[in-house]
Design a protein around this motif. Sequence first.
Motif, mmCIF file in Angstrom:
data_model
loop_
_atom_site.group_PDB
_atom_site.id
_atom_site.type_symbol
_atom_site.label_atom_id
_atom_site.label_comp_id
_atom_site.label_asym_id
_atom_site.label_seq_id
_atom_site.Cartn_x
_atom_site.Cartn_y
_atom_site.Cartn_z
ATOM 1 N N SER A 147 0.800 -1.230 0.000
ATOM 2 C CA SER A 147 0.000 0.000 0.000
ATOM 3 C C SER A 147 0.831 1.277 0.000
ATOM 4 O O SER A 147 0.370 2.326 -0.477
ATOM 5 N N VAL A 148 2.051 1.230 0.545
ATOM 6 C CA VAL A 148 2.903 2.427 0.580
ATOM 7 C C VAL A 148 4.302 2.065 0.101
ATOM 8 O O VAL A 148 4.745 0.920 0.262
ATOM 9 N N PRO A 149 5.026 3.027 -0.508
ATOM 10 C CA PRO A 149 6.419 2.765 -0.883
ATOM 11 C C PRO A 149 7.258 2.516 0.374
ATOM 12 O O PRO A 149 7.026 3.108 1.429
ATOM 13 N N LEU A 150 8.250 1.651 0.252
ATOM 14 C CA LEU A 150 9.116 1.321 1.383
ATOM 15 C C LEU A 150 10.450 2.045 1.284
ATOM 16 O O LEU A 150 10.985 2.246 0.190
ATOM 17 N N ALA A 151 10.964 2.448 2.456
ATOM 18 C CA ALA A 151 12.287 3.056 2.506
ATOM 19 C C ALA A 151 13.354 1.984 2.314
ATOM 20 O O ALA A 151 13.138 0.805 2.608
ATOM 21 N N VAL A 152 14.493 2.409 1.805
ATOM 22 C CA VAL A 152 15.610 1.491 1.581
ATOM 23 C C VAL A 152 16.480 1.454 2.826
ATOM 24 O O VAL A 152 16.813 2.493 3.408
ATOM 25 N N LYS A 153 16.851 0.231 3.226
ATOM 26 C CA LYS A 153 17.743 0.049 4.358
ATOM 27 C C LYS A 153 19.082 -0.472 3.853
ATOM 28 O O LYS A 153 19.147 -1.519 3.210
#
Length: 415
Positions: free
Chosen positions: A42-48
């Motif tokens: 549902s939402v873009p994910l941050a990169v780790k």
Amino acid sequence: MKKILASFGNTFFSLLLALILATVVWVNAVATQDPDETRTLSVPLAVKAQGLKEGLVAQGYQNIGVQVTLQAPRSVWDRLSPDTVQVLADLAGKAEGKYSIPLKVATALSPVRVEKLDPSTVPILIDHLATRLLAVHVELTGSLALGFQAGTPTPDPAMVTLSGPQTLVDGVVEVMAAVNVEGLRSSTDQNIPLLALDTQGNVVPGVSLNPLSISVSIPVQQLGGYRDLVVKVPLTGTVKSGYRLTGLTITPQVVTLYSDNPDAIRNLPGYVETQPLDITGASADINQSLSLVLPEGVQVVGNPNIIIQVSISAIEDSITLSRPIRFVGLTPGLTAIVSPSSVDIIISGPAPIIWSLRPADVDVFLDLTKMAPGTYPMKPEVKLLDPSLQLLTISPEQVEVVIKPEPTSSTTPKK
């Protein structure tokens, strides 16, 4: 023997075929009851980022959001969410430099298959981790009230630590604390966020500041020849029988005066009066502009007209009283002078109580508890002994209090 082996072979292949058919049937049944579904989170994910060598820092991926599309059985999707999925950039073994790093997905749930990542790679700059101390520059924005000037701001702490990629840290030329002083008439102490700026005055992203904000103290004082005084309106007469005063509004409540002769300003009391306002026989609200009564050589800075709004309504009952101001809590060894020494108050309530009021029934005071020597604008407090009475207005709303040490008496020693 050949017949036995042939029989065993036929039986084995028959069993194997049956197992395969059963498996196909089972898989079809499971797929029918718990089918695979392809969805986008549902939402873009941050990169780790992971695996970065000590002493290095990565930059460039922090503000990138990745759209993740996965395939999983419906029962797994019931547990899949942005909180159970991570997008990873593996930086193991990478030295300083610029890279395009492919992204991977990690989740503890299974079975899950990655269908699409958008973007599938991210640009990353790996640089040496640098720290640096830099002095804080305080920038004042806005304009003080006319007749006031600001002293030298004092930041606390005066130095802050920058950390981040070497190239970004080196690009910071100033750490600024911007303080808005618009309309200030007194000294201020504010908590201000810090900004790391480059040579063009732009914020440098990716640089951490410690602390993120500081306390900035700015002394503000009035220029010579200027003085702020409260405005007092003398009321004359009484309203029409059966009506009462319900309010008095003075705009502005404080004016700035100026004179070329400092003594003319210094010798003024802590207030300035307008022309008298006659309310004789009034039965409706009054809105009127009055001029100030000023000594020769003294002028108003700005608009010289004072807007007076008098609210008048039918009785209940009200009365206008002049009451002296007393002090409470004054520290021993100090003395105080208030200007004006009395205020006009408008009180409403039942008529028998209004007309039988005694001086002791209305107390006007200033609480000077723990106040040090100096000059203060203060609002008098009014205490009405009868709970059925209501304070409608007090004029002036603000007075000037001067607190000084008591004069010490000197004695001549006997010879």
